[in-house]
Design a protein around this motif. Structure first.
Motif, mmCIF file in Angstrom:
data_model
loop_
_atom_site.group_PDB
_atom_site.id
_atom_site.type_symbol
_atom_site.label_atom_id
_atom_site.label_comp_id
_atom_site.label_asym_id
_atom_site.label_seq_id
_atom_site.Cartn_x
_atom_site.Cartn_y
_atom_site.Cartn_z
ATOM 1 N N SER A 180 40.112 48.731 41.379
ATOM 2 C CA SER A 180 39.652 49.746 40.429
ATOM 3 C C SER A 180 39.206 49.118 39.114
ATOM 4 N N TYR A 181 40.016 48.210 38.595
ATOM 5 C CA TYR A 181 39.702 47.598 37.304
ATOM 6 C C TYR A 181 38.538 46.614 37.435
ATOM 7 N N ALA A 182 38.544 45.821 38.533
ATOM 8 C CA ALA A 182 37.503 44.810 38.700
ATOM 9 C C ALA A 182 36.125 45.437 38.856
ATOM 10 N N LEU A 183 36.025 46.502 39.645
ATOM 11 C CA LEU A 183 34.722 47.137 39.849
ATOM 12 C C LEU A 183 34.246 47.828 38.576
ATOM 13 N N MET A 184 35.165 48.447 37.855
ATOM 14 C CA MET A 184 34.781 49.045 36.581
ATOM 15 C C MET A 184 34.214 47.973 35.654
ATOM 16 N N PHE A 199 43.985 41.105 36.453
ATOM 17 C CA PHE A 199 42.997 40.519 35.559
ATOM 18 C C PHE A 199 42.380 39.253 36.141
ATOM 19 N N GLY A 200 43.034 38.671 37.150
ATOM 20 C CA GLY A 200 42.362 37.612 37.903
ATOM 21 C C GLY A 200 41.155 38.180 38.637
ATOM 22 N N GLY A 201 41.342 39.350 39.263
ATOM 23 C CA GLY A 201 40.226 40.021 39.922
ATOM 24 C C GLY A 201 39.160 40.449 38.936
ATOM 25 N N VAL A 202 39.589 40.924 37.773
ATOM 26 C CA VAL A 202 38.635 41.357 36.745
ATOM 27 C C VAL A 202 37.858 40.153 36.210
ATOM 28 N N THR A 203 38.533 39.003 36.062
ATOM 29 C CA THR A 203 37.840 37.789 35.615
ATOM 30 C C THR A 203 36.746 37.404 36.598
#
Length: 407
Positions: free
Chosen positions: A230-234, A352-356
């Motif tokens: 959810s966070y990474a795609l956003m 936040f690893g995925g978001v990075t």
């Protein structure tokens, strides 16, 4: 049996809502100007969104040690450390603009990530003094504070840059000065938090599960996956949005308005997301969030009219809200209090690893995967597909597993 005092929890939520509103407004500011400033500072346009990626990378690498600080010294100490990091990073970025140094700008962005990480713990802090019944609502209320940040942040960018005829990177300088002031406000706010420090565990106290054991717990694993996706795609889509809007012929003020609509949509549902979770169950709300994220990608692929940007980014915000709050609520009820620091730090490290990864990919997809901004924007949205399949598949697996266990 200890009775949890929700009066104190509600007072803490009020402080955290205010902090989310004012300190949180700096994040949409960075997402509007970070890529645009990076595009002018970087030696390669494919690296335009690297400053935003460094913010997220800073948040990811901060999560393990900051959660340990909070576990040992309390939430207030961790939040003040985050605001100080954000203030220092914003000052360094402002200085980097004056000397036109991309590397200094990246270092400042990394330090801003310390603040971003601490903001991520607001939602967990809201649950520390809350009863089980109030917990989902506490998370939702804190996230709802982002409504004010959605107005303050992008509109500040529009005000500070829109009236400035300077086309150089220095037009972004006042934005970083404003961020310094916002962090200073936060340091004052945190003095009003009333969350007791976690007690020092006795020698014979349960140690809890190891990190690997926690991740092997099905409910925790699915919560982490859904929160990460959810966070990474956003982040993937929002990071490229200002570049896409400006690249398609609109101006920075238009990009600011689109981001405002997006951030409003991220937080507006928070007034009732907790109630929906309590009524329908966290799994259904998580599933709805994933479906809405998919809908955002579909709308974005239909064209690059300004309305397409608005609708896609609004859907993206709503989908993130249901997905991320749902995942947070699922995770909060899946571990013991003495596992809190270990699990929450591990969760935010992975999220936040995925978001990075998503943030790093965003600039390359936008600027270097097609011959023009339209093709780059399409590539960004098509990249959502495998991650939506991962999150949706894991959630379906968990629901089927729970159903079979009840039979």
């Amino acid at each position: 049996m200890t009775v949890i005092d929700d009066t104190r929890a509600k007072r803490n939520v009020a402080v955290l809502v205010t902090a989310q509103a004012f300190l949180g407004s700096q994040m949409p500011m960075y997402f509007v100007v970070g890529g645009l400033a990076g595009q002018q500072l970087s030696p390669n346009v494919c690296l335009a969104t690297l400053p935003i990626s460094m913010i997220v990378f800073g948040s990811m690498t901060t999560a393990p040690w900051l959660s340990t600080v909070m576990q040992r010294f309390g939430r207030r100490a961790g939040f003040v450390a985050g605001a100080f990091g954000g203030m220092t990073g914003a000052a360094l970025c402002a200085y980097a603009l004056t000397i036109q140094s991309f590397m200094t700008f990246l270092l400042g962005s990394y330090l801003i990530g310390i603040y971003m990480c601490s903001q991520g713990f607001f939602r967990f802090a809201a649950t520390d003094t809350a009863s089980d019944a109030f917990r989902p609502k506490a998370i939702s209320y804190v996230m709802a504070g982002g409504l004010i940040s959605a107005i303050i942040g992008p509109q500040l960018v529009g005000f500070l840059t829109g009236a400035n005829g300077d086309a150089t990177m220095m037009r972004f300088f006042p934005v970083y000065l404003a961020a310094i002031a916002l962090n200073a406000v936060g340091m004052v706010l945190f003095a009003f938090l009333n969350i007791p420090k976690p007690p020092v565990p006795a020698m014979d106290a349960p140690k809890g599960r190891s990190r690997m054991e926690l991740l092997k717990t099905p409910r925790i694993a699915v919560a982490v996956i859904c929160g990460m996706v959810s966070y990474a795609l956003m982040n993937l889509v929002m990071t490229s949005t200002p570049l896409a809007v400006v690249g398609c012929g609109y101006d920075i003020v238009d990009a600011s308005h689109v981001v405002t609509g997006h951030v409003l949509a991220m937080y507006a549902p928070s007034f009732f997301t907790g109630h929906l979770i309590a009524k329908f169950g966290v799994e259904k709300i998580l599933g709805l969030g994933i479906a809405i994220l998919a809908g955002a990608g579909v709308v974005a692929l239909q064209g690059v009219e300004l309305n397409n940007f608005y609708i896609a980014l609004i859907l993206l915000g709503i989908g993130w809200n249901f997905g991320f709050i749902g995942a947070t609520s699922m995770l909060a009820g899946a571990h013991e209090p003495h596992e809190r620091g270990r699990m929450q730090g591990l969760n935010d490290l992975l999220v936040f690893g995925g978001v990075t990864f998503a943030s790093l990919s965003s600039g390359g997809l936008m600027n270097c995967s097609g011959g023009n901004p339209v093709e780059g924007w399409a590539a960004v949205n098509i990249a959502m597909i495998p991650f939506l399949v991962l999150a949706g598949g894991s959630l379906i697996w968990l629901m089927l597993r729970q159903r079979s266990a009840r039979v």
